[in-house]
Every structure is written in structure tokens, then in C-alpha cells.
Design a protein around this motif. Structure first.
Motif, PDB file in Angstrom:
ATOM      1  N   GLU A  48       4.644  -8.805  -0.351  1.00 38.53           N
ATOM      2  CA  GLU A  48       3.519  -8.165  -0.727  1.00 38.53           C
ATOM      3  C   GLU A  48       3.331  -6.934   0.238  1.00 38.53           C
ATOM      4  O   GLU A  48       3.317  -6.932   1.421  1.00 38.53           O
ATOM      5  CB  GLU A  48       2.150  -9.234  -0.196  1.00 38.53           C
ATOM      6  N   VAL A  49       3.458  -5.965  -0.704  1.00 35.40           N
ATOM      7  CA  VAL A  49       3.424  -4.507  -0.006  1.00 35.40           C
ATOM      8  C   VAL A  49       2.060  -3.824  -0.360  1.00 35.40           C
ATOM      9  O   VAL A  49       1.522  -4.248  -1.449  1.00 35.40           O
ATOM     10  CB  VAL A  49       4.642  -3.787  -0.278  1.00 35.40           C
ATOM     11  N   ARG A  67      -5.347  -3.141  -1.589  1.00 30.56           N
ATOM     12  CA  ARG A  67      -4.702  -4.088  -2.703  1.00 30.56           C
ATOM     13  C   ARG A  67      -3.283  -4.131  -2.549  1.00 30.56           C
ATOM     14  O   ARG A  67      -2.589  -3.022  -1.839  1.00 30.56           O
ATOM     15  CB  ARG A  67      -4.918  -3.263  -4.145  1.00 30.56           C
ATOM     16  N   THR A  68      -2.719  -5.064  -2.826  1.00 23.18           N
ATOM     17  CA  THR A  68      -1.156  -5.077  -2.605  1.00 23.18           C
ATOM     18  C   THR A  68      -0.496  -5.266  -3.905  1.00 23.18           C
ATOM     19  O   THR A  68      -1.009  -5.622  -5.029  1.00 23.18           O
ATOM     20  CB  THR A  68      -1.101  -6.768  -1.663  1.00 23.18           C
ATOM     21  N   LYS A  69       0.641  -5.146  -3.888  1.00 21.91           N
ATOM     22  CA  LYS A  69       1.487  -5.635  -4.999  1.00 21.91           C
ATOM     23  C   LYS A  69       2.728  -6.369  -4.516  1.00 21.91           C
ATOM     24  O   LYS A  69       3.180  -6.274  -3.493  1.00 21.91           O
ATOM     25  CB  LYS A  69       1.905  -4.343  -5.965  1.00 21.91           C
TER      26      LYS A  69
ATOM     27  N   PRO C 409       4.340  -8.682 -11.777  1.00 25.00           N
ATOM     28  CA  PRO C 409       3.589 -10.068 -11.982  1.00 25.00           C
ATOM     29  C   PRO C 409       2.198  -9.759 -12.215  1.00 25.00           C
ATOM     30  O   PRO C 409       1.581 -10.434 -12.937  1.00 25.00           O
ATOM     31  CB  PRO C 409       4.188 -10.864 -10.709  1.00 25.00           C
ATOM     32  N   GLU C 410       1.343  -9.168 -11.270  1.00 29.70           N
ATOM     33  CA  GLU C 410      -0.148  -8.984 -11.005  1.00 29.70           C
ATOM     34  C   GLU C 410      -0.313  -8.503 -12.562  1.00 29.70           C
ATOM     35  O   GLU C 410      -1.528  -9.013 -13.232  1.00 29.70           O
ATOM     36  CB  GLU C 410      -0.552  -8.264 -10.233  1.00 29.70           C
ATOM     37  N   ALA C 411      -0.040  -7.575 -13.103  1.00 29.24           N
ATOM     38  CA  ALA C 411      -0.504  -6.995 -14.501  1.00 29.24           C
ATOM     39  C   ALA C 411      -0.175  -7.976 -15.500  1.00 29.24           C
ATOM     40  O   ALA C 411      -0.907  -7.872 -16.307  1.00 29.24           O
ATOM     41  CB  ALA C 411       0.225  -5.612 -14.726  1.00 29.24           C
TER      42      ALA C 411
END
Lengths: 315, 299, 550
Positions: A48-49, A67-69, C409-411
């Protein structure tokens, strides 16, 4: 008459180099795989960055928290276990392979014979003066352009047993194992006879007139002219068409996949279709490779034997 | 020694020459004509049935009695064609198929023609063995080459590219060019090229300016056949593509959905897909039969 | 002069006002009261209302949480207006507007979906961020760790909100693995019985049946044996006024490697599975022994089921051995068969007057059970008067999962969850062409669920009232049956299925006897298990069926 001279390499090398380049890796891969079983493992690391926007600033959620992605790095590890001749052993003991070999053999012998025979007959017919020959010829070669996958589905409507254009025969085209194989052969014959016809017709028309005239002075029988003069002269063409059709028919796949899906049961499962399912549905790559190589060996043996026997005519 | 008699059979290669063998008889002739017409009708029937299916409402697919003659046996509709022709996916698939197939054919010809010529004219350690080797490329079942190709193209990051498909198809159709056209060149009398060589042309020049034009009809015919092969290739285009590279065969297979085969769309797509190759074939029709003078007489 | 100036002026106005006009018809409209209207492109005709709350905290007017990203989804190919893939096209513009991202839709023929998915995953390619998979892919997906769990995203409140709770337990089970959620709510598949209500309630036929068989013709049949009797009674009679050909009792889609396998497993459950209150070695197991992984597929119960299926097929068109869904349904929808047991599509298709002649005559019921089953503990056949009902979730239940190899993955999850919210699903269940079948609490009619009859009868499909009532009842009862067919989704499912499928087809087409076919299957399964590793397969199977140990 054959020339020599270094320039010959310039003509031949590009094609040879191309084929080598594109097939050397697949061939090595297939041979290697045939002696191994492979287990694939994909190791993914996800971190998670902080998520940054276009200008590089960290993005925030509506409530103000950052927010993380998920950043994904992945590594796929293939473990190859040497199994010696294990896969080939399976090939020779698997009842499905035996069944598929039987199906393929019947299919090839019948289809190719009919295609060649019918193609020759058609070449003979179209060599005569018949009204509208050009149009008829154009119509005859249309099946070559039909996509085999679609043809398989289309013939389903033709072979529809509870109605359909051939329903009146009462023949269980697709629901009976024996007839299903016949149906597959019918589709193949439909698709490839025009190919044979086309090439054979041209070969026939290449036979010079004076030879025919000379023969006609000797005998009145057209059959004798055919078998004594025309066919021998056409031998090289016939050999080419035969070998090409043989190679293709051994790999029959598209029609099987769309018309009968190998069924009913395994009644129409060709070796190529079995190999496909093994390699690309079950991902049992080693076994599929062994199967493919065995098929290759068998076909090449047939081709080489055949080719060498007519070699003197073929030069 | 280039005499007119030697050149004539090849130049004015028989287009519609008729060579009845044996005695001529009016009855026999009409009988043969009837047979030819009957066989042609038989071979056309599946295509006719496809047209009939494409013109039907889905509900009529299996219910139409008899020969499925439009207006006689059912109410024809153009709806299927309208739907198919207004789907952008279909057009994109057609476009991709055209680009890939034409490029593959061009590539295969560029590589294969010189090779075919070389195997016909020059001496190698074993010309027939090399020819068989080319032929053997057509023998391996597709599954054996799919996975390795997938791996190679993936590592080159070329998975969803038309280039990858062009390269694959060119490789697959190349053997036809070499095997068929080698025979064509073998059939051409070598005297013409020798005359050119004597006049100071190079081998390449003799090939380009003497042999190739004479073989042009055969080349056109072979091009037609290999175009059809590339056009109809299903497995690789389906497996190696992602979004950019959908070709017509995969598009046709898409007529099968969760509810089964939509025969009306399948028929429509199949017919539409046949149009470009048939048009190209009609265009080259004049050369096709004129040309393929294979293996008749040498020298 | 005046005209050309007017033209010039109007052109300028159009050019300037164009964007302004365009902004007034977006796919997403945020209202002041917190509700949001989502509109599809006009060709789909969808307009649904949700709330800002339901969409999750990442979304709001002017918020573009995934701006600049491109997501690729792989789906089976039914085109933009077909089942499963159609909804993706329908939601694409809405989702793109909500997220600021772009969506690439990759389609592949349904037969190639498995191959394409695993070509991508096994080789570590990761081109797809989301994949529409069949529930039977799970064994291979989990074993390779190819998909991501969705529970955390679901709980975070940032994404469109949906819940597993609306699903019947059996469906929930195949969207999860080991109680961890992986699939996002979408299609629900199961097979129910369809019958011709008009024929079974016809007094003439009822009287004749009673005379011949000695009992009142039940509508719907309460046991499989009764179903067989009724099929036998009707077979060969011509009750279809559209053509002079005799009609059939039952029509089945038995084509190999298509749907033939599912017919057998759905039917065989009540013959072969010993009902009980808990899962142990002899109760509620169907595929393998949960302790030593020996195949159960050739048990006497299974053999009896296959013999029964052969008998039932004799009361149908002989061609059905080679028929898949399209052909078999066509036969039934044209009114030429009394029974068909199959997926939810039939209910929807029956309402389409262009394809169906049986609208208003369609009876539905959960598939009855056999009155005779093999008791694995007592090792004998047991006959009961009122068999315990058996349900199934047979079929693909196609739904989206998030690839663990993808970069977004989130999108991807945001897309899948957007299609999963209640308003979306309610709409999809009513329109019929989308291949999405009912299974969720808000799709059942009141008072069981939340939907009103008018939702269906007034929808684009214009369901017949009685048809849809029975249809929804049947599915509800199927999904909530006391005994469920356990879904096979272990590693190597493709291979196991294939062995069973081809042997079943051989039996149905007469090349093998039922006993032979199932014995061969068991032998093949043993080989597969050994090759894949017996211990690993056993663990996998135990996890799949929720085995807690003896």
C-alpha cells in the motif's frame, strides 16, 4: 538443371532464417516440456503506497485522510520436474489417445481420399466445355473462404435432426457417435474439395495438347488416355495436394471444436483437439507437448516415406 | 533458345481451353455438364443455407420447412444484417483482419518467393529435404506453438499488437508459398532465364524480370489461398490478443453466448466475413486458373 | 443576407452552447437531496436512482477518484447487448464519469474464457484488472493466489455498497472461499424445473393420466419419478397446435462439453447424496470421500441416477444428445416439450413473444427430488414418500473478481461494486437479455423479498403475472432448500468435469452402459487426483465443501 553459386544462399536464407527464428524456440520449448511436468507459481507482493495525483501531491479522501493505492509486483516461477519418458508413456497408455488416434486416422483417410478423388473428378468435368463454366468455377471455390469455425456452427443447422434440411433422412447426424464422425468429414470435404479441385484443375490444364493428340491417335479409350498419359504427368501436382491436405487434416481442430465439441462422448475427438484441451484447458503442458511431438513424428514419417517414393518423378 | 513454341504454352496458358479426351458425343457432353452443375449446386447449398438462416428471425431458425426459400417458406428480414453492420466491434474486427492478413501475405510472399525459386533452380545439399522441412512446419498442432509464442510475445511486450499476429500468420502461411511455387518455377523452362543470364543479367534480375512475371498467375492463386488461411485463423488471434487485435473469426465465435449459439448472427457474420476474400478472389479470378501450371511438362 | 447571418449566428451559438448542452445530459446527476440518478446510453434505457451514501465516500460531484487510470476487464463475449458482457458496456459511461478513469473491455468467446484467463494469470502477465469468471474457476484461482479478497474494500465505506447478506447461503458460498469474500455480486445460476402449466392442469389430460397411472397428475410433480411418468404420458402426443409433428415429454440439453454434465449432476444429487443434518463422511457428500479423496461418482446412487436420466431422455427428441442450450430451449419455447429443467434464462425468454409460444403457460418449480436414494451409511436404497428437497447452484454464476496481478485493483473493484448495488441489480433482473438471473432478497416478490409484482410485469420484458410468480417462487425455494448440491470448484475441476462429461455423453449416446461410464470416470478421476497430488487435492476439496473433520 541446377545452378550453384553463392548467390543461392541470398535467395534461400531469409525464409529459412525466418522459420528457424520463429520455430526454434517453440520446438525447443515443446521438446523440453515433453520431458517435464511444470508447476506454475506466481508470487505477488502488494504494497500500500500513498496515491499521488498528476502533479505528485498525495491525494486525500473526502474526509482528509490520505488515499493509498496497491502497488503490485509479481514474479512467476515455473518449476520444471524432469520425468523422463513419463509423458510419452502416458501417451501410449492413455485410452483417450488411442481413441483419438483411431478417430483421426479414419477421418484423414476418408476425407483426404474423397477430397482428392472428388477434386480430380471435378477437374476433369470442368475441363470440358460446359455452359457457364466460369460462373460455376467461381461458385465451386467459395468454400475455401469460409471460416472453419463458423462453418462448423452453420452445419449444425443443416444437420439439425428434428427438422432441418436433412431431417427427412432420419439419420442421427450428430447424436450418434458414428454419424457424428461422418458429419465432421462431410464438413471437411465441403471445405477442402474446392482447394484440391482448384490446384488439380490447373495441373490438368498444364498438360500440353500435342501429347493428348498423340495419345488419341493410339487409342480411342479416354480412360486409357487418362491413366496412361494425363495422370502420370499430373503426379507432381497430385503429390503436393496430397501432402498438404494430409498435413492439415491430421491437425483437424476448428470443425471439431464448433460442430461436435469432440462428441458425443469422445467419438469425434481428434488428436489435435485432445492436445489442445490438455495443454490449454488443463494446462498440462508436458503431456500436451508429448502428444504433439508424437503426432509430428507419425506424420513426418508418413510424409517422408511417401515423398521419397515418388522422389524420382518429383526430382 | 527461346522459341515461340516454348513460350506459348506458358504465356497463353490455358484459360478456358477445352480438352475432351476420347470420343466426343453430344449425349456424354450434356451428361457431364449436368453432373458438373449438380455437384456445384451441392457445394453451394451450405452457403445458400447460411444466407437463408441469416435472413430469418431467430425464432424461425429451426422451424422452417423444406428448403428454406425466402418468401416461400418464411418471411425474410434484413434485421440481422442491420444489427451486425451497425456494430462497431464488427467493423473493427474486419479492419484488423484486413490489416493482419494482407501484411502477412505480403511478408510471406517476400520471403517465400525467392526461397521457392532457389529450391527450384539452385542446387543445395538436398532440395527435397529442405522442401519437406518447410512442409513440416504445417504439421505441428497449434497447441504446441501457442504457449511458446505467448511467452515470447509477452516477454517482448507485444501481446496485444497486430505486429505479433502478422508475424505469426506470416510464419504459418510461408510453407505454402515455398512448396507450391517451387513446383511452378520447376515447370518454367529454364532456357528463358539462361538466355537472360547470357545477356548479362544477374540471377536476381533473371528471377525478377523473367521468372516472376511468368509465374505471376500462380503467385496470384497462391496468394489467394494463403490469404484465406490467414483470414480464417482463429486460435492465435483469440489467444494472443487483448482488446486491440480482435479478428473476424474470434468475432464470429462471439456469436456464441451464455444462451447458446445465436445461429442467425453466426450466419450473418460468416457471410459478411467472406466478402473481402471473395472480392479479392474475383479480382484475381482471371489469373487463378489461367496460371497454376504445375508439374505438367518439364522442358 | 438575413438568412446567412442567422445561420452564422446559430452556428456560433451551437458551437458555444454545445458543451453547455452536453453537460446537461450526463450519465450521473447529483441531486440536492443526496440522491443520484444514473442513466445509461439511450439504447439501453436504464435510469436508476441511488444515493450518495450508497455510492461510497470516494464518489461525489466533481470527485474523480481514479482519474487518469485505465482499467481492463475481461469478459465473455456476448457483445454489447448480450448476457454478462452487456451490463459492462451499459455501465461503462456511468462508471467513467464517476471515476474519471477509462475502461477497456476485452471480450473473448465463452469457450475461450478459461484459457484466456489462465494464460494471463499463469504466466504472470496481468493485463486484466478485473475478470468475469465462472464460479468453477475458483479452485484454480485460489490455488494460484490469482485473485484479491474484497472484504476490506467492502467494509471501508468508500466504494459502492452491496452485501453478501442478500444472497442465499448456497450462493454466498460460491462467491467466497473459506469465508473470505472474493466475488462481487452478479449473476446467480441454478437449475429449476419448467413445465407446461396449461397441459398439466388440463382436465382431459388429468383424467387420462389418472386412468393410465392410477394417481392424480400432480402439477408440478413432487418427485422425479412422477415427473418421469408425466413425461412418458405426454411423449408422442401432439399437443402443439403449431405443427403436425408429435411432441416430447421432456427436452434436455445433453451436448458434451457444454451443458450435458450439469443436467446429470443436478438430477443425480437426490439419488446419490444421503440427506442429513450435518456434513460427514456419509451425509451430504457428492463428489469425493472427504477423508481419502476416493471418487464417489460411481456409487450405486449415481448409477441409478444415470439410468434414470437415460430413461427420461427416451421421452424426448433423440437429437438432444447433441443439443446445447439454444436448441433445447428453442424446442421447449416453441411448445414442443412438457418439461425442461435449466437456468433462469428460460423464464425470461418465455416472455419474448418473438421467440416463445408459451408465454402465460410457463410453470416453474424447484426440481423435485427422487423418491429413492442411496443411503451411504446403510449401503442400501431407501424409498420415501416425501423426499427431502434438494437445491442447486449449478452453472457458471458469472461474476467479477479482481486480479491480484493487475495494476489497478481498487478502480477495478469500484466498477464491479457499482454494478452490484441494489438499484443496479434490481434493474438487471427485470430486463431479461442481460443473462442475470434472480437470486437476491430484493428480487423476490413481497413478502419474501422487496420487489413488487409491477416491477416485473411493467418492465421492458412485460412478464406474465402468473409466470413470474411461479418463477421467482421456484428459484427462492431452490436456493433455500435444506440440502444443496455441493459445487465442485477444486483445482483441476476442468479435468474432472471433462472426464465425467465425455463418459456421460458416451452413456447417453449408447456407446457405454451407465455403470461402465461412471466406473471409467472414477478411474480417470483417481488418475487425475494422483497426478495433481492427492494430499493437496484433499485439502482443497475439504476447504471447498467446508469440511470440519470427522
Amino acid at each position: 538443371m541446377r545452378w550453384t553459386g553463392r548467390i543461392r544462399l541470398l535467395f534461400l536464407t531469409p525464409a529459412v532464417a525466418w522459420v528457424l527464428a520463429f520455430t526454434i524456440f517453440p520446438t525447443l520449448y515443446t521438446v523440453y516440456a515433453a520431458f517435464h511436468t511444470v508447476k506454475t507459481e506466481t508470487v505477488t507482493t502488494r504494497a500500500e503506497v500513498p496515491r499521488l495525483d498528476a502533479s505528485g501531491k498525495p491525494m486525500l479522501k473526502p474526509d482528509g485522510t490520505p488515499r493509498t493505492k496497491t502497488e503490485v509486483t509479481r514474479a512467476t516461477v515455473n518449476t520444471w520436474d524432469f520425468v523422463g519418458l513419463g509423458n510419452f508413456g502416458r501417451v501410449f497408455t492413455d485410452p483417450q489417445v488411442r481413441e483419438a488416434a483411431r478417430v483421426t486416422a479414419i477421418f484423414v483417410v476418408v476425407s483426404v481420399s474423397v477430397e482428392m478423388g472428388l477434386g480430380l473428378l471435378l477437374a476433369f468435368l470442368f475441363n470440358r466445355s460446359i455452359p457457364g463454366r466460369g460462373v460455376l468455377r467461381t461458385i465451386m471455390i467459395l468454400p475455401i473462404f469460409a471460416t472453419p469455425v463458423a462453418a462448423g456452427y452453420l452445419f449444425f443447422t443443416i444437420f439439425y435432426e428434428a427438422g432441418g434440411p436433412l431431417g427427412w433422412t432420419g439419420i442421427p447426424w450428430l447424436s450418434n457417435p458414428g454419424w457424428a464422425l461422418v458429419s465432421i468429414m462431410i464438413v471437411d470435404i465441403w471445405q477442402w474439395t474446392p482447394f484440391c479441385f482448384l490446384v488439380l484443375l490447373a495441373g490438368l490444364q498444364g498438360v500440353p495438347d500435342d501429347l493428348i493428340e498423340a495419345a488419341r491417335l493410339e487409342t480411342k479409350s479416354s480412360l486409357r488416355i487418362w491413366t496412361g498419359v494425363v495422370l502420370p504427368l499430373m503426379t507432381p501436382v497430385i503429390v503436393i495436394v496430397l501432402l498438404l491436405r494430409l498435413a492439415e487434416a491430421m491437425k483437424v481442430f476448428d470443425v471439431v471444436a464448433s460442430l461436435t465439441v469432440g462428441g458425443p462422448g469422445n467419438a469425434t475427438q481428434s488428436v489435435s483437439y485432445l492436445a489442445f484441451r490438455t495443454g490449454l484447458r488443463f494446462f498440462d503442458v508436458g503431456y500436451a507437448s508429448a502428444l504433439a511431438l508424437t503426432l509430428l513424428a507419425v506424420v513426418m514419417a508418413i510424409v517422408t516415406l511417401f515423398f521419397k517414393r515418388v522422389r524420382n518423378v518429383y526430382a | 533458345m527461346s522459341t515461340p513454341e516454348v513460350t506459348a504454352p506458358v504465356h497463353e496458358a490455358p484459360v478456358d481451353r477445352v480438352k475432351p479426351l476420347g470420343r466426343r458425343s453430344g449425349m456424354a457432353d450434356s451428361l457431364w455438364s449436368l453432373v458438373a452443375i449438380a455437384v456445384t449446386i451441392l457445394f453451394f447449398f451450405p452457403l445458400y443455407w447460411a444466407i437463408s438462416t441469416a435472413l430469418r428471425n431467430p425464432a424461425d431458425t429451426f422451424t422452417v420447412a423444406g428448403l428454406g426459400i425466402p418468401w416461400l417458406d418464411f418471411e425474410p428480414t434484413l434485421n440481422n444484417f442491420v444489427v451486425e453492420l451497425s456494430t462497431p466491434e464488427g467493423w473493427r474486427a474486419m479492419q484488423t483482419s484486413l490489416i493482419v492478413s494482407l501484411s502477412a501475405v505480403a511478408l510471406a510472399l517476400a520471403l517465400g518467393l525467392p526461397a521457392a525459386y532457389a529450391l527450384a533452380r539452385f542446387r543445395f545439399w538436398s532440395n527435397s529435404d529442405i522442401t519437406i522441412w518447410f512442409l513440416s512446419q504445417r504439421v505441428l498442432p497449434p497447441v504446441a506453438t501457442l504457449l511458446p509464442f505467448y511467452i515470447v510475445f509477452r516477454s517482448l511486450d507485444m501481446l496485444d499488437s497486430k505486429t505479433a499476429l502478422i508475424l505469426c500468420n506470416a510464419t504459418f502461411i510461408l510453407p505454402f508459398v515455398v512448396v507450391i511455387l517451387r513446383q511452378t518455377f520447376l515447370d518454367l523452362p529454364v532456357e528463358l532465364e539462361e538466355a537472360a543470364l547470357v545477356d548479362g543479367a544477374s540471377h536476381w534480375g533473371a528471377f525478377l524480370r523473367v521468372a516472376l512475371p511468368l509465374a505471376a498467375p500462380a503467385v496470384a492463386a497462391t496468394a489467394m489461398i494463403i490469404f484465406a488461411f490467414a483470414w480464417n485463423e482463429f486460435l492465435f488471434s483469440s489467444s494472443l490478443g487483448i482488446t486491440e487485435t480482435k479478428m473476424m473469426p474470434a468475432h464470429m465465435a462471439g456469436a456464441v453466448d451464455t444462451r447458446g449459439v445465436q445461429f442467425w448472427f453466426m450466419a450473418t457474420r460468416a457471410l459478411i466475413a467472406m466478402i473481402p476474400p471473395v472480392l479479392l478472389a474475383l479480382f484475381a479470378q482471371r489469373y487463378i486458373v489461367r496460371g497454376l501450371t504445375l508439374g505438367a511438362v518439364k522442358g | 443576407m438575413a438568412i446567412s447571418r442567422a445561420l452564422l449566428l446559430s452556428t456560433v451559438l451551437v458551437v458555444l452552447g454545445g458543451p453547455a448542452v452536453a453537460q446537461n445530459t450526463p450519465h450521473v446527476t447529483w441531486h440536492d437531496d443526496g440522491t443520484v440518478t444514473l442513466k445509461s446510453d439511450p439504447e439501453y434505457g436504464m435510469e436508476i436512482k441511488t444515493t450518495k451514501e450508497e455510492l461510497g465516500s470516494l464518489f461525489g460531484p466533481g470527485q474523480k477518484p481514479f482519474e487518469g487510470e485505465t482499467v481492463t476487464i475481461l469478459s465473455l463475449d456476448s457483445g454489447p447487448k448480450g448476457g454478462i458482457s452487456g451490463p459492462v458496456y451499459m455501465f461503462r459511461p456511468i462508471w467513467e464519469e464517476l471515476t474519471g478513469a477509462k475502461l477497456n473491455i476485452a471480450l473473448t468467446p465463452i469457450s475461450e474464457l478459461y484459457t484466456k484467463t489462465f494464460l494471463d494469470l499463469r504466466n504472470g502477465t496481468g493485463e486484466y484488472d478485473a475478470i468475469i469468471v465462472g464460479a468453477f474457476f475458483y479452485g484454480d484461482l485460489i490455488a494460484g493466489k490469482y485473485i484479491l479478497p474484497v472484504d476490506d474494500w467492502k467494509k471501508s465505506g468508500e466504494y459502492p455498497k452491496w452485501d453478501y447478506d442478500v444472497m442465499p447461503p448456497a450462493l454466498r458460498a460460491i462467491y467466497t472461499w473459506d469465508n473470505v469474500g472474493y466475488g462481487v455480486l452478479s449473476d446467480a445460476d441454478g437449475q429449476i424445473l419448467y413445465y407446461r402449466r396449461d397441459l398439466l392442469t388440463d382436465p382431459t389430460h388429468q383424467a387420462a393420466f389418472k386412468t393410465e397411472y392410477g394417481y392424480d397428475m400432480p402439477a408440478p410433480p413432487k418427485t422425479l419419478q412422477q415427473l418421469r411418468d408425466i413425461a412418458k404420458y405426454f411423449n408422442g402426443k401432439n399437443f402443439d397446435s403449431n405443427d403436425p409433428e408429435p411432441d416430447s415429454g421432456a427436452v434436455l440439453h445433453l451436448k458434451v462439453r457444454e451443458q450435458g454434465l450439469y443436467h446429470f449432476t443436478t438430477l443425480a444429487t437426490s439419488f446419490a447424496m444421503t440427506p442429513g443434518d450435518k456434513l460427514d463422511r456419509t451425509h451430504n457428500v457428492y463428489w469425493f470421500d472427504p477423508v481419502d479423496m476416493k471418487p464417489l461418482i460411481n456409487s450405486p446412487g449415481h448409477v441409478k441416477a444415470l439410468e434414470f436420466l437415460k430413461e427420461l431422455a427416451a421421452y424426448g427428441p433423440p437429437a438432444q444428445v447433441s443439443w446445447s442450450l439454444g436448441e433445447a430451449w428453442d424446442f421447449f419455447l416453441r411448445g414442443k416439450a412438457v418439461f425442461n429443467f435449466s437456468y433462469g434464462d428460460v423464464g425470461a425468454l418465455a416472455q419474448d413473444l418473438e421467440r416463445s409460444k408459451i408465454r402465460g403457460k410457463l410453470g416453474s418449480a424447484a426440481l423435485p427430488a427422487s423418491d429413492t436414494y442411496w443411503d451411504m451409511e446403510q449401503k442400501t436404497f431407501v424409498t420415501v414418500k416425501e423426499p427431502r428437497q434438494v437445491g442447486n447452484v449449478t452453472g457458471g454464476s458469472w461474476h467479477g473478481v479482481v486480479s491480484s496481478l493487475g495494476q489497478h485493483p481498487e478502480a477495478a473493484y469500484s466498477l464491479l461494486s457499482l454494478m452490484a448495488i441494489k438499484p443496479s441489480q434490481k434493474f438487471l433482473a427485470t430486463i431479461g437479455w442481460d443473462g442475470v438471473d434472480p437470486g437476491y432478497s430484493y428480487q423476490w416478490l413481497e413478502p419474501t423479498g422487496e420487489a413488487k409484482l409491477a416491477d416485473y410485469t411493467e418492465s421492458a420484458l412485460k412478464w406474465d403475472a402468473q409466470d413470474v410468480k411461479e418463477y421467482l417462487d421456484a428459484y427462492h425455494s431452490n436456493y433455500n432448500a435444506p440440502t444443496m448440491l455441493p459445487y465442485m470448484r477444486i483445482t483441476g475441476t476442468q479435468e474432472y468435469y471433462d472426464a465425467l462429461d465425455s463418459n456421460l455423453s458416451a452413456a447417453m449416446s449408447g456407446s457405454k452402459t451407465p455403470q461402465q461410464a461412471l466406473d471409467d470416470t472414477a478411474a480417470a478421476w483417481e488418475q487425475i487426483t494422483d497426478r495433481l497430488g492427492r494430499d493437496q487435492q484433499l485439502k482443497n476439496y475439504q476447504a471447498a465443501i467446508g469440511w470440519k473433520g470427522e
